[in-house]
Design an enzyme around this catalytic site. Sequence first.
Site, PDB file in Angstrom:
ATOM      1  N   GLU A   1       2.116  -7.065   8.577  1.00  0.00           N
ATOM      2  CA  GLU A   1       2.057  -5.600   8.717  1.00  0.00           C
ATOM      3  C   GLU A   1       2.963  -4.880   7.735  1.00  0.00           C
ATOM      4  O   GLU A   1       2.812  -3.702   7.484  1.00  0.00           O
ATOM      5  CB  GLU A   1       2.433  -5.183  10.140  1.00  0.00           C
ATOM      6  CG  GLU A   1       1.501  -5.723  11.196  1.00  0.00           C
ATOM      7  CD  GLU A   1       0.045  -5.399  10.901  1.00  0.00           C
ATOM      8  OE1 GLU A   1      -0.282  -4.216  10.739  1.00  0.00           O
ATOM      9  OE2 GLU A   1      -0.758  -6.346  10.832  1.00  0.00           O
TER      10      GLU A   1
ATOM     11  N   ASP B   1      -9.785   0.409 -24.656  1.00  0.00           N
ATOM     12  CA  ASP B   1     -10.121   0.322 -23.237  1.00  0.00           C
ATOM     13  C   ASP B   1     -10.245   1.692 -22.576  1.00  0.00           C
ATOM     14  O   ASP B   1      -9.611   2.645 -23.011  1.00  0.00           O
ATOM     15  CB  ASP B   1      -8.995  -0.405 -22.477  1.00  0.00           C
ATOM     16  CG  ASP B   1      -9.160  -1.908 -22.548  1.00  0.00           C
ATOM     17  OD1 ASP B   1     -10.255  -2.353 -22.905  1.00  0.00           O
ATOM     18  OD2 ASP B   1      -8.184  -2.600 -22.253  1.00  0.00           O
TER      19      ASP B   1
ATOM     20  N   PRO C   1       0.817  -1.218   0.000  1.00  0.00           N
ATOM     21  CA  PRO C   1       0.000   0.000   0.000  1.00  0.00           C
ATOM     22  C   PRO C   1       0.852   1.270   0.000  1.00  0.00           C
ATOM     23  O   PRO C   1       0.345   2.354  -0.277  1.00  0.00           O
ATOM     24  CB  PRO C   1      -0.832  -0.099   1.278  1.00  0.00           C
ATOM     25  CG  PRO C   1      -0.490  -1.380   1.936  1.00  0.00           C
ATOM     26  CD  PRO C   1       0.590  -2.067   1.178  1.00  0.00           C
TER      27      PRO C   1
ATOM     28  N   ARG D   1      -3.513  -8.955 -20.409  1.00  0.00           N
ATOM     29  CA  ARG D   1      -4.409  -8.671 -21.535  1.00  0.00           C
ATOM     30  C   ARG D   1      -3.816  -7.679 -22.526  1.00  0.00           C
ATOM     31  O   ARG D   1      -4.340  -7.508 -23.615  1.00  0.00           O
ATOM     32  CB  ARG D   1      -5.787  -8.234 -21.043  1.00  0.00           C
ATOM     33  CG  ARG D   1      -5.781  -7.013 -20.179  1.00  0.00           C
ATOM     34  CD  ARG D   1      -7.078  -6.891 -19.413  1.00  0.00           C
ATOM     35  NE  ARG D   1      -8.236  -6.721 -20.284  1.00  0.00           N
ATOM     36  CZ  ARG D   1      -8.495  -5.643 -20.983  1.00  0.00           C
ATOM     37  NH1 ARG D   1      -7.664  -4.611 -20.938  1.00  0.00           N
ATOM     38  NH2 ARG D   1      -9.561  -5.560 -21.739  1.00  0.00           N
TER      39      ARG D   1
END
Length: 242
Positions: free
Chosen positions: A116, A169, A89, A154
């Site tokens: 963590e 897209d 993150p 993809r």
Amino acid sequence: MRIDVLSVLPRMVEDAFREGVVGRAIEGGLLELKVWNLRDFAEGKYQQTDDAPFGGGAGMVMKPEPILKGVRAIREDADAEPLKVLLTPQGRLFDQAAAGRFSRASRLLLICGRYEGVDERVSELCVDEEVSIGDYVLSGGEIPAMAVIDAVGRLIPGVLGNDASAAQDSFTDGLLDHPHYTRPAEFEGIRAPDVLLSGDHEAVRLWRRRQALERTRERRKDLFDRAELSEEDLRLLESSRD
Ligand code: ADE
């Protein structure tokens, strides 16, 4: 292209790509996916991959040695040097441009964190980029790695039946996609826009572009402000204010 994944939950990643677009790319030999179990590189009776954080606090931290050992083994398993990416993150946000960039690498190594966090020395010693898939915390890097594999897979030439589909897209030109409709022309009292049934290709193109512009302005101001708009785009937006 080859993608390697280093994870404590290798089955989770392997199982995700047994079917679907990426599964077919693997079957067809366009993508080679190899998932490695981090525990295989851990030492000792318990093959421990995590430990208590220095400085105290809740949770466990992933130890550096098994990851370093795993990355070395993976690098030596094929000739090309992989682009080494840690899913966390704390990374830079993954977007369509990053997916395109990763898809042009001949080899990608995705390192999945758990617990963590990951000992910071891993980043210093064997990571090229840290990547996050969004501003929320998942319980590990496996789902983010799957998202990256799908988005990258993809884009590999030949993976999508129709090469134009990837170019069309959402996000490829920095905008959200326009709305889509298929048969029936009327469903539960809602009609598909007449222009889409008109057979007038230019009118359809303009309608779609205007919808994409309006949606992006409404829903994703951040993307809209960064988008490079043409004279035609500005005219379409101008007429949509009427
Ligand atoms: N690990 C946990 N949460 C994550 C996220 N949002 N992106 C990448 N890796 C993660």
